[in-house]
Design an enzyme around this catalytic site. Sequence first.
Site, PDB file in Angstrom:
ATOM      1  CB  SER A 187      -0.951  -0.048   1.203  1.00  0.00           C
ATOM      2  OG  SER A 187      -2.002   0.866   1.064  1.00  0.00           O
ATOM      3  CG  ASP A 418      -6.482  -2.633  -4.291  1.00  0.00           C
ATOM      4  OD1 ASP A 418      -7.301  -1.949  -3.645  1.00  0.00           O
ATOM      5  OD2 ASP A 418      -5.240  -2.549  -4.137  1.00  0.00           O
ATOM      6  CG  HIS A 444      -4.868  -2.778  -0.602  1.00  0.00           C
ATOM      7  ND1 HIS A 444      -4.572  -2.020  -1.712  1.00  0.00           N
ATOM      8  CD2 HIS A 444      -4.310  -2.118   0.455  1.00  0.00           C
ATOM      9  CE1 HIS A 444      -3.882  -0.952  -1.349  1.00  0.00           C
ATOM     10  NE2 HIS A 444      -3.711  -0.994  -0.038  1.00  0.00           N
TER      11      HIS A 444
END
Length: 509
Positions: A187, A418, A444
Amino acid sequence: MGSASARVGTATSYLVAAVALLLMLARGGEPVSLWLPPPTAGGGGFLGGADRYLTRDEHWMTQTLDHFNPTDHRQFKQRYYEFLDYYRAPNGPIFLYICGEASCTGIGNNYLAVMAKKFGAALVSPEHRYYGKSSPFNSLTAENLQFLSSKQALFDLAVFRQYYQETLNVKYNRSGADSSWFVFGGSYAGALSAWFRLKFPHLTCGSLASSGVVLAVYNFTDFDKQIGISAGPECKAALQEITRLVDGQLQSGRNSVKELFGAPKLENDGDFLYLLADAAAIAFQYGNPDVLCSPLAEAKKNGTDLVETFASYVKDYYIGKFGASVASYDQQYLKNTTPAESSYRLWWYQVCSEVAYFQVAPKNDSVRSPKIDTRYHLDLCRNVFGEGVYPDVFMTNLYYGGTAIAGSKIVFANGSQDPWRHASKQKSSDELPSYLIECKNCGHCSDLSGCPQAPSNIEGDSSKCSPPESLNKVRKEIVDHIDLWLSECQEQGHDKEPSLGSRWSIATI
């Protein structure tokens, strides 16, 4: 502000929310912000337990507060973790896993653990400055937050890398040895991983940017568009109908709808609507689409109230099981400057000062309310942090390159469902390979977390991916890149006493 009793009630609700957050951290869960960090960001998922960690033993180093001002000698204590059980000492590689925008509570037993075991690697994981126990200040005012940035964090990593290398050299009685390092992150931390290789190529053999959001985006409309795609026509239509109904009730002054969702304290309609938008997004972002879409489809079929059905999902799953904090959506709560209660404030500061990612509603066919627009975000930044805090995404992308990043030996991986993948590098090249993991519940950081991505899976188990082959194929490509780049490091003089041949000795995955 209302009566004194009302103010006391509001304060009490915030205190309860803060206590709940601290309890969640204590049991190994991950705090959930508007950013919705990956469940592996701090080493565990929202059902974290002892078996979901390789270690939770804390270590500390002294870090510089301002790397760009040589006359500022202030320092702070930075927390980190190490796990050496798989380490093929002293010549094995060092895997540095970057903790991102959340409290770092240990090294998680995800797929990185599998790779560390295969490569005989040591695992180390430093906590991001300001988050968790690595706060330089006792009060997180806007003035004190000026040192919270990706640039400062990258220098933290460089200093940590040198510090830990020296620590290992002392431990194994080696003088001047330089191990082969490889950096990992998911991320925002995935972006840091890519940027670290870009800015410090001499300090790492390569990087894995798992769902690495390297592109700062001002109006991130693609986020909402991907939610609609991932939901599919039927579920998307149901969510859009819910949005219209809720917007209508708010427009007519019927705030009882907030009671229905367990959020009566969110006086700002935009804050409330953001809660609902995040609640919907979480199902697709973390690989649990059926948890949301199945009850909505059933309600539509049976003529059951859609808003009530969605409210049950929000209360039972997003707030109840996932652990989202309703109070964290209140801009008044985001003004709290106490470190133990400011994890949400911290990420919003990075959003408002550097990367934006404003999840605004597209002009047409949006899933979220059109009231979640650019003005809402700018007003939030001004209200929470005051004048002068503004995300200059142009300068951020100019500094790092955005999706035109000019680094090398960085592998990107994204899940097909995602919404954050549209801020990642999805076009592949020889020096910057990029892979899309295509499956129904690949969201994710799927490459590290497995399926679903929340709760976390031991060793990043892929058996529940639909289908598992999609993830396993990409993982093999990732391991091959790591193997090649580590061997090239070895050939260039890292690990002075190699005993593994021309390529790293790894078992078949």
